[in-house]
Every structure is written in structure tokens, then in C-alpha cells.
Scaffold this active site. Sequence first.
Site, mmCIF file in Angstrom:
data_model
loop_
_atom_site.group_PDB
_atom_site.id
_atom_site.type_symbol
_atom_site.label_atom_id
_atom_site.label_comp_id
_atom_site.label_asym_id
_atom_site.label_seq_id
_atom_site.Cartn_x
_atom_site.Cartn_y
_atom_site.Cartn_z
ATOM 1 N N LYS A 132 75.097 -3.342 99.451
ATOM 2 C CA LYS A 132 75.403 -4.869 99.914
ATOM 3 C C LYS A 132 75.165 -4.911 101.529
ATOM 4 O O LYS A 132 75.590 -3.913 102.298
ATOM 5 C CB LYS A 132 76.718 -5.284 99.595
ATOM 6 C CG LYS A 132 76.859 -6.836 99.615
ATOM 7 C CD LYS A 132 76.050 -7.599 97.908
ATOM 8 C CE LYS A 132 76.216 -9.022 98.154
ATOM 9 N NZ LYS A 132 76.148 -9.593 96.833
ATOM 10 N N ASP A 172 71.907 -13.450 98.635
ATOM 11 C CA ASP A 172 73.396 -13.705 98.385
ATOM 12 C C ASP A 172 73.673 -15.207 99.085
ATOM 13 O O ASP A 172 72.722 -15.858 99.350
ATOM 14 C CB ASP A 172 74.089 -12.566 98.768
ATOM 15 C CG ASP A 172 75.487 -12.937 98.188
ATOM 16 O OD1 ASP A 172 75.913 -12.404 96.880
ATOM 17 O OD2 ASP A 172 76.630 -13.010 98.909
HETATM 18 N N1 LIG Z 1 72.439 -15.099 94.332
HETATM 19 C C1 LIG Z 1 72.675 -14.493 93.327
HETATM 20 O O1 LIG Z 1 71.679 -13.989 92.789
HETATM 21 C C2 LIG Z 1 74.115 -13.844 93.075
HETATM 22 C C3 LIG Z 1 75.307 -14.442 93.630
HETATM 23 N N2 LIG Z 1 76.525 -14.055 93.207
HETATM 24 C C4 LIG Z 1 77.576 -14.550 93.987
HETATM 25 O O2 LIG Z 1 77.458 -16.098 93.749
HETATM 26 C C5 LIG Z 1 78.323 -16.650 94.722
HETATM 27 C C6 LIG Z 1 77.407 -17.831 95.196
HETATM 28 O O3 LIG Z 1 76.029 -17.140 95.737
HETATM 29 P P1 LIG Z 1 74.604 -18.020 95.820
HETATM 30 O O4 LIG Z 1 74.919 -19.387 94.930
HETATM 31 O O5 LIG Z 1 73.805 -17.084 95.910
HETATM 32 O O6 LIG Z 1 74.886 -18.610 97.415
HETATM 33 P P2 LIG Z 1 74.470 -19.981 97.872
HETATM 34 O O7 LIG Z 1 74.337 -19.903 99.541
HETATM 35 O O8 LIG Z 1 73.203 -20.492 97.184
HETATM 36 O O9 LIG Z 1 75.442 -21.053 97.512
HETATM 37 C C7 LIG Z 1 76.789 -20.899 97.915
HETATM 38 C C8 LIG Z 1 77.606 -22.271 97.634
HETATM 39 O O10 LIG Z 1 78.871 -21.970 97.768
HETATM 40 C C9 LIG Z 1 79.645 -22.977 98.372
HETATM 41 N N3 LIG Z 1 80.744 -22.622 99.044
HETATM 42 C C10 LIG Z 1 80.858 -21.584 100.041
HETATM 43 N N4 LIG Z 1 82.005 -21.364 100.462
HETATM 44 C C11 LIG Z 1 82.627 -22.326 99.673
HETATM 45 C C12 LIG Z 1 84.053 -22.538 99.868
HETATM 46 N N5 LIG Z 1 84.917 -22.038 100.218
HETATM 47 N N6 LIG Z 1 84.400 -23.616 99.040
HETATM 48 C C13 LIG Z 1 83.577 -24.220 98.296
HETATM 49 N N7 LIG Z 1 82.359 -24.183 98.202
HETATM 50 C C14 LIG Z 1 81.934 -23.050 98.921
HETATM 51 C C15 LIG Z 1 78.307 -23.354 99.590
HETATM 52 O O11 LIG Z 1 78.462 -24.453 99.795
HETATM 53 C C16 LIG Z 1 77.383 -23.473 98.510
HETATM 54 O O12 LIG Z 1 77.242 -24.495 97.894
HETATM 55 C C17 LIG Z 1 78.784 -15.625 95.876
HETATM 56 O O13 LIG Z 1 79.841 -15.230 95.522
HETATM 57 C C18 LIG Z 1 77.605 -14.616 95.499
HETATM 58 O O14 LIG Z 1 78.153 -13.391 95.846
HETATM 59 C C19 LIG Z 1 76.655 -13.054 92.412
HETATM 60 C C20 LIG Z 1 75.520 -12.817 91.706
HETATM 61 C C21 LIG Z 1 74.147 -12.718 92.166
HETATM 62 O O1 LIG Z 2 69.694 -9.105 92.990
HETATM 63 C C1 LIG Z 2 70.219 -8.409 93.468
HETATM 64 O O2 LIG Z 2 69.805 -7.120 93.850
HETATM 65 C C2 LIG Z 2 71.634 -8.689 94.161
HETATM 66 C C3 LIG Z 2 72.472 -9.749 93.478
HETATM 67 C C4 LIG Z 2 73.709 -9.713 94.049
HETATM 68 O O3 LIG Z 2 73.728 -9.892 95.380
HETATM 69 C C5 LIG Z 2 75.050 -9.624 93.435
HETATM 70 O O4 LIG Z 2 74.628 -9.312 92.072
HETATM 71 O O5 LIG Z 2 76.250 -9.857 93.892
#
Ligand SMILES: NC(=O)C1=CN([C@@H]2O[C@H](COP(=O)(O)OP(=O)(O)OC[C@H]3O[C@@H](n4cnc5c(N)ncnc54)[C@H](O)[C@@H]3O)[C@@H](O)[C@H]2O)C=CC1
Ligand SMILES: O=C(O)CCC(=O)C(=O)O
Length: 451
Positions: A132, A172
Site C-alpha cells: 500500500k 484508494d
Molecule cells: N477504491 C477501491 O477500489 C477500494 C477502496 N477501498 C476502501 O474504501 C474506502 C473508500 O475509498 P474510495 O471510495 O476509493 O475513496 P474516495 O476518495 O473515492 O471516496 C472516499 C469517500 O469517503 C468520504 N470520507 C472520507 N473521510 C470521511 C469521514 N471521516 N466521514 C465521512 N466520509 C468520509 C469522502 O468524502 C469520500 O466521499 C477506503 O476505506 C478505501 O481504503 C477498499 C477496497 C478497494
Molecule cells: O486494486 C488494487 O490494487 C488496490 C485496491 C485497494 O487499495 C484495496 O483493496 O484496499
Amino acid sequence: MVSMAKVDEKLHGIYQDVVKRNPGEVEYHQAVAEVLETLGPVVAKNPEYLERKIIERICEPERQIIFRVPWQDDKGEVHINRGFRVQFNSAIGPYKGGIRFHPSVYLGIIKFLGFEQIFKNSLTGMPIGGGKGGSDFDPKGRSDDEIMRFCQSFITELFRHLGEHTDVPAGDIGVGGREIGYMFGQYKRLTNRWEAGVLTGKGLKWGGSLVRPEATGYGATYFVNEALKVRNDSLEGKTCLVSGSGNVAIYTIEKIQQLGGKCVACSDSNGVIYHENGLDLALIKQLKEVERRRIADYASYHKDARYTANGNIWEIPCQVAMPSATQNEINGKDAAILVKNGCIAVGEGANMPTNPDGIKVFQDAKIAYCPGKACNAGGVATSALEMQQNAQRDSWTFEETEKKLEKIMVGIHKLCYKTAEEYGQAGNYVLGANIAGFIKVADAMVAHGLI
Ligand SMILES: NC(=O)C1=CN([C@@H]2O[C@H](COP(=O)(O)OP(=O)(O)OC[C@H]3O[C@@H](n4cnc5c(N)ncnc54)[C@H](O)[C@@H]3O)[C@@H](O)[C@H]2O)C=CC1
Ligand SMILES: O=C(O)CCC(=O)C(=O)O
């Protein structure tokens, strides 16, 4: 077979050492504790893991890179951020995991995420190790040009540690298709190589995979639907909460709606939108994906929706909760409110969104608690599908790729369920995911000798 008392004592000692060797990294300690608390039975059965110090080795990253990221804003002012990449474990494949840009990022956050990624990636059944990265850079309010300059500077140092067979980052929090594009461009420029497999989450016209943007949210929803099926239930007609309004949240809402559920609330770091008649997903996509605005603006388009600044989404009654924003967003009190209000399933799209007190409440209430490292594995699994397509110089249709994603998620659910059952804890997906994810990595480490 070693006695459980001796194993527990040993695991406790390993945890104490992790805390001592990684001072102040509280999120990392939390992630390690959650895994070690469940490994007792598998270690008791396989004393070789203890003799070879497999757990101590898994808790120590293979490599940690910390670097300076200097960049200039649109006014010419110079800024210095800190960049990180933790290459945690490559026993079953090249390091794989996203990059996070958020002001809260420090080594402890990147290490908790990298540690979880080891087990998550193992559960997918694909050949990917755990890693990561990220930076304490805050992209909020930055222009496109500023984002580009930051990404270029970030990759100018990191590129030497990456490669399709070495380390393959993705997005992420704060890193999506736009940022991956800038990073890919700079990597190509510095290496003079068109190496598609070095990053995933790429644009469709230059090596990306259909379904990767949707994959984490769709996958999490499939997992929850499987967990409900075990209870002779489904998402059909269920009232759902989805925290966040970013990539994972948006496609979780989309799949829940496709499967007949009703999402009534979402959020961002400023506040919560509650729309009892059901969220307008097209509007959320326009506000967040296109215009990059705050979720508060949703209420000016729907007079029957309510926005609460700094609100607590978990106080809204629901049957299914899908935390999809960030770590530790559900504590014991939130969990108790959810259970009291009739919540029967929690599917974690985010990484480690429920703190230990919250997990205990869900497990004591015997609801379907689906931990992130299993439930949100669809994103990284589809990244691995992107790598497969890159290696074959091929691209698959949306339907074909989504079918593969669904099959992977059904498979992960089955593996976690069966493993928990085998260890006498049917329905405990935390234990099932940790043990199943661990065994594959541990056995590969044994096979590779002391490295
Ligand atoms: N993008 C991916 O493929 C993956 C993401 N994740 C996890 O999913 C979660 C969201 O990631 P993404 O959607 O990719 O990021 P993103 O940046 O697209 O969205 C994050 C969202 O969470 C909100 N947020 C952040 N801190 C907050 C808080 N304290 N209270 C309420 N809302 C808050 C932001 O305003 C935004 O709407 C993270 O924990 C990330 O590690 C897990 C697996 C894969
Ligand atoms: O697609 C990836 O390689 C990473 C996705 C990711 O950051 C996660 O699973 O938390």
C-alpha cells in the site's frame, strides 16, 4: 499440536513486540490485533508456523519506502509532502494495493492498509502480494494542474520501486482514474516503457479494464447478498445506508439498487444526506464524479432530502449498513444503535471501518458482519483481472468481466464461510477470512525458505 494456552501466550507476545517496534502506529496495531486474535486454532494445528516465525515475519514489511514529494502550486508556492510505499509481503505475487492521498496519511495508516491487503489479496485466489502507498497530500480544492504536478513528483521517486512483476499500485481514497493517468504518463516517460501492468485502474483507452471502477462496490454488495442468502434472505426490499460518496460508495449504491434494495443515505467528511424516498444516484455521480462538489449540494436538487452537517449516518434506521468511507467510522455506540434499529447485515466496503468495540457488538448480536478484507476484495481482484488482460494484450466485455467478479466474490464468501465452519465458528467471517487468507501466504513463505 501445541496447547491453546501456549499458542495464545505466544501470539500475545508477538503482538506486544509489534506495538514496541512500531510506536504510535495505532491503526497498524489495531489491524494486527484483529488478525492475531483469530489465528490461534490454525497455529495450534500447525506448530511449524511458530517454529519458522511466520507470524513475526508477516508482521514485518519486506520493505518500507518513505520519500520527499516537492511540488509547486498554481501560484508558484513550493510545497513539500511525504510519500510512502510499504511493500509488505510478496510470497504469492508482486506487491499489490492502492495509493491514498489524504492529510491523515502517515506510516501507521499505510501499514495497516498494507497488512490487511496481504490477507485480502490471498482470499481472491489471484497471484498478488500485499502492499500500500500514499501521501499526506490533500487533493481537496486543488486544480487539475496541481494534481498533475503532484502525481508526477510522487512517481518521479516511486517509479524505481515499481514494475509489473515487482509492485503494482492502484487507487484508494483521493486517487482515481485521473491520478492513475498522470502517474502512468510519468512512469512511461521515466522508464521509456509502455508497461500496462505496472498500474491498475487505468483508463479504458490505454489498458484499463471494464468493471474496475465499479468492482469494489459491486463486489461488496455481492458478498452481503451471499451472507443474506445463507440466512434465507436477500437485499430485495431492504433499506440500506452507505457511508461516503466516493468510488466505493457510488457503486455500492448502484448494485444495491440493481438487486432491489433501497439506499436512503450517504455522506462525505462534512455531513450526511438522508433521502427517505431513495437516493438519486445519477445526481450523486454528477456531483461527485464530474463536478467534484460536496454532498451537501444534493439537498438543493431534492427538497424532500435532508442534509445534516457533521451528522451521524448510523443513527438512521436500516436493515443493511455498508460503511464505504474510511477506517474506524463505526464505534461500539454506533454499532449498538444499528443493531437496536434492526440492522441485520453490515458489509464493509471501506478498510477497517468498524473499531474493535463495534465488531464485538455485531458479533454478539449475531448479525451478518462482513469484514472489509473479504467483503471489499472485489476491487483488487478486478485489478488482477486487469493485469491478466494486459498480459494477454486483450480486453474483455463488461458482462464477461462482471461475471468473473461475481464468481470471485461468491468464491470468497464460500471460502470464509467454510473455513469458519471448519474451525467451529460458523458465521464468523472475521475468523474465516483471516485464517483462509493466512494459510495460503504462510505455506508459500514456508516453501520459500528463510527470506
Ligand atoms: N477504491 C477501491 O477500489 C477500494 C477502496 N477501498 C476502501 O474504501 C474506502 C473508500 O475509498 P474510495 O471510495 O476509493 O475513496 P474516495 O476518495 O473515492 O471516496 C472516499 C469517500 O469517503 C468520504 N470520507 C472520507 N473521510 C470521511 C469521514 N471521516 N466521514 C465521512 N466520509 C468520509 C469522502 O468524502 C469520500 O466521499 C477506503 O476505506 C478505501 O481504503 C477498499 C477496497 C478497494
Ligand atoms: O486494486 C488494487 O490494487 C488496490 C485496491 C485497494 O487499495 C484495496 O483493496 O484496499
